[in-house]
Design a protein around this motif. Sequence first.
Motif, PDB file in Angstrom:
ATOM      1  N   ALA A 101      -0.345   8.923   1.246  1.00 38.78           N
ATOM      2  CA  ALA A 101      -1.724   9.068   0.910  1.00 38.78           C
ATOM      3  C   ALA A 101      -2.547   9.617   2.063  1.00 38.78           C
ATOM      4  O   ALA A 101      -2.099   9.260   3.157  1.00 38.78           O
ATOM      5  N   ARG A 102      -3.632  10.129   1.793  1.00 38.97           N
ATOM      6  CA  ARG A 102      -4.481  10.759   3.047  1.00 38.97           C
ATOM      7  C   ARG A 102      -5.720  10.735   2.588  1.00 38.97           C
ATOM      8  O   ARG A 102      -6.295  10.704   1.207  1.00 38.97           O
ATOM      9  N   THR A 103      -6.809  10.740   3.288  1.00 41.44           N
ATOM     10  CA  THR A 103      -8.249  10.837   3.017  1.00 41.44           C
ATOM     11  C   THR A 103      -8.983  11.991   3.865  1.00 41.44           C
ATOM     12  O   THR A 103      -9.833  12.269   3.373  1.00 41.44           O
ATOM     13  N   ASN A 104      -8.246  12.475   4.601  1.00 41.74           N
ATOM     14  CA  ASN A 104      -9.034  13.431   5.571  1.00 41.74           C
ATOM     15  C   ASN A 104      -8.911  15.041   4.764  1.00 41.74           C
ATOM     16  O   ASN A 104      -8.529  15.843   5.229  1.00 41.74           O
ATOM     17  N   ARG A 105      -9.871  15.042   3.880  1.00 40.04           N
ATOM     18  CA  ARG A 105      -9.867  16.343   3.232  1.00 40.04           C
ATOM     19  C   ARG A 105     -10.471  17.496   4.084  1.00 40.04           C
ATOM     20  O   ARG A 105     -10.156  18.717   4.064  1.00 40.04           O
ATOM     21  N   GLY A 106     -11.368  17.097   5.043  1.00 37.38           N
ATOM     22  CA  GLY A 106     -11.863  18.346   6.183  1.00 37.38           C
ATOM     23  C   GLY A 106     -10.888  18.684   6.834  1.00 37.38           C
ATOM     24  O   GLY A 106     -10.768  20.039   7.076  1.00 37.38           O
ATOM     25  N   LYS A 107      -9.640  17.889   7.232  1.00 39.44           N
ATOM     26  CA  LYS A 107      -8.733  18.549   7.950  1.00 39.44           C
ATOM     27  C   LYS A 107      -7.857  19.192   7.143  1.00 39.44           C
ATOM     28  O   LYS A 107      -7.166  20.473   7.688  1.00 39.44           O
ATOM     29  N   GLN A 108      -7.586  19.068   5.851  1.00 34.61           N
ATOM     30  CA  GLN A 108      -6.827  19.749   4.778  1.00 34.61           C
ATOM     31  C   GLN A 108      -7.578  21.352   4.957  1.00 34.61           C
ATOM     32  O   GLN A 108      -6.688  22.267   4.988  1.00 34.61           O
ATOM     33  N   LYS A 152       1.231  23.881   5.090  1.00 31.24           N
ATOM     34  CA  LYS A 152       0.562  25.042   5.755  1.00 31.24           C
ATOM     35  C   LYS A 152       1.170  25.353   6.970  1.00 31.24           C
ATOM     36  O   LYS A 152       1.315  26.434   7.443  1.00 31.24           O
ATOM     37  N   MET A 153       1.503  24.191   7.822  1.00 29.08           N
ATOM     38  CA  MET A 153       2.109  24.238   9.213  1.00 29.08           C
ATOM     39  C   MET A 153       3.500  25.170   9.076  1.00 29.08           C
ATOM     40  O   MET A 153       3.833  26.052   9.727  1.00 29.08           O
ATOM     41  N   ARG A 154       4.184  24.494   8.067  1.00 32.77           N
ATOM     42  CA  ARG A 154       5.586  25.392   7.975  1.00 32.77           C
ATOM     43  C   ARG A 154       5.423  26.969   7.382  1.00 32.77           C
ATOM     44  O   ARG A 154       6.265  27.648   7.940  1.00 32.77           O
ATOM     45  N   GLN A 171       0.903  -1.235   0.053  1.00 36.62           N
ATOM     46  CA  GLN A 171       0.034   0.125  -0.040  1.00 36.62           C
ATOM     47  C   GLN A 171       0.865   1.373  -0.143  1.00 36.62           C
ATOM     48  O   GLN A 171       2.080   1.264   0.151  1.00 36.62           O
ATOM     49  N   PHE A 172       0.196   2.454  -0.474  1.00 37.62           N
ATOM     50  CA  PHE A 172       0.983   3.669   0.108  1.00 37.62           C
ATOM     51  C   PHE A 172       1.139   3.783   1.566  1.00 37.62           C
ATOM     52  O   PHE A 172       0.437   3.094   2.184  1.00 37.62           O
ATOM     53  N   ARG A 173       2.011   4.724   1.856  1.00 35.66           N
ATOM     54  CA  ARG A 173       1.941   5.004   3.418  1.00 35.66           C
ATOM     55  C   ARG A 173       0.933   5.998   3.576  1.00 35.66           C
ATOM     56  O   ARG A 173       0.685   7.073   3.060  1.00 35.66           O
ATOM     57  N   TRP A 174      -0.088   5.435   4.468  1.00 33.63           N
ATOM     58  CA  TRP A 174      -1.105   6.298   4.598  1.00 33.63           C
ATOM     59  C   TRP A 174      -0.884   7.156   5.898  1.00 33.63           C
ATOM     60  O   TRP A 174      -0.243   6.871   7.074  1.00 33.63           O
ATOM     61  N   SER A 175      -1.286   8.316   5.901  1.00 32.81           N
ATOM     62  CA  SER A 175      -1.158   9.475   6.867  1.00 32.81           C
ATOM     63  C   SER A 175      -2.406  10.115   7.486  1.00 32.81           C
ATOM     64  O   SER A 175      -3.337  10.118   6.394  1.00 32.81           O
ATOM     65  N   ASN A 176      -2.643  10.208   8.815  1.00 33.98           N
ATOM     66  CA  ASN A 176      -3.880  10.769   9.251  1.00 33.98           C
ATOM     67  C   ASN A 176      -3.566  12.307   9.423  1.00 33.98           C
ATOM     68  O   ASN A 176      -4.482  13.009  10.085  1.00 33.98           O
ATOM     69  N   GLU A 177      -2.281  12.923   9.081  1.00 34.16           N
ATOM     70  CA  GLU A 177      -1.913  14.276   9.475  1.00 34.16           C
ATOM     71  C   GLU A 177      -2.247  15.058   8.155  1.00 34.16           C
ATOM     72  O   GLU A 177      -2.288  14.499   7.218  1.00 34.16           O
TER      73      GLU A 177
END
Length: 345
Positions: free
Chosen positions: A318-325, A23-25, A12-18
């Motif tokens: 990869a990530r799925t959390n569009r709302g957090k973005q 933006k933070m940098r 799989q891709f490396r999945w991240s919840n972050e």
Amino acid sequence: MQYKTSTGDEKQFRWSNECEPHKMRTREIINDHPEIRGLIGRNPYTFLVILLCIAVQIGLAIALKDAAWWLVVLAAYCIGAFACHTLFVCIHECAHNLLFKKRILNTLAGILANFPLVFPSSVSFQKYHLKHHAFQGVEAMDADMPFRWEAKLIDNSALGKAIWLLFYPIFQVMRPFRLTKEISLFDEWTVVNWVTQVAFMGGIIYFFGMHAATYLIASFFFSIGLHPLGARWIQEHFLTHGDEQETKSYYGRLNKVNLNVGYHNEHHDFPSIPWNKLPQIKKMASKHYDNLGYHTSYTALLFRFLFDKNLSVYSRTARTNRGKQKKETANISSKAIVNAGQAVL
């Protein structure tokens, strides 16, 4: 391994919840170096680069119209690939409205830069690339993310990765279909891009023949495929340093002909700053960049990608959390940088 396994040998891709890291940098750098706001703006002289590269490609296509096939291919590899890659960077600048104040002028400049690149892509790139910045790694929004079937098909074999790079434009063309729920594939400007591009290539073939067209086609595929320049796609967002840093810059000599496109962390942190000022970001905020992984050779990276079994098309975050973005974007503290960036974008 740069990918993870879930069950058995399934990769799989490396999945991240972050949230993506830029933006933070950006917030941290602006807090430390508010003078960076002064770099935001446009560079209309990029249009002259577009005209120069177009002249080079058309001139060589005409000059090679009666040449031997091997000479056509050699010229495309050694010269045309670089001119085409620079035109890609110019289209990228147009996508961010970094040439002119009016969006329509940037769109027209991008369509013009597209001519020697054979296939109409400027307008589509503009739509999908801005989503890449806002939703880096989100499969449903980021056309830069490979398909899962694409990663499984290629995996980590040297031959597979070579074929993937050689036909990279074809894989790119398919990815926008994944985003049709969010972005319309066609609009008025897309039609303009297609019609003018077909007319240009039709004119090349009609007046100068297939040798001239073959030179442009070969230049295009080399510029983003199986060529040291093609390593740029590995450099930008592949996990190449055995860590979780998902964006990396390139600080090599080819930045001089590629309009500093290697400064990719800097660009993602400040997409409203034009190419000629990207090195100044690194100089001003060196403590924020000196500890990040980076590349200095596209050739070395190309061979490493091809033959390192630990690198594959799965080597992406990869990530799925569009709302957090969206939330993280809205929470950037410096209103000045947000307002100025929106003005340019």
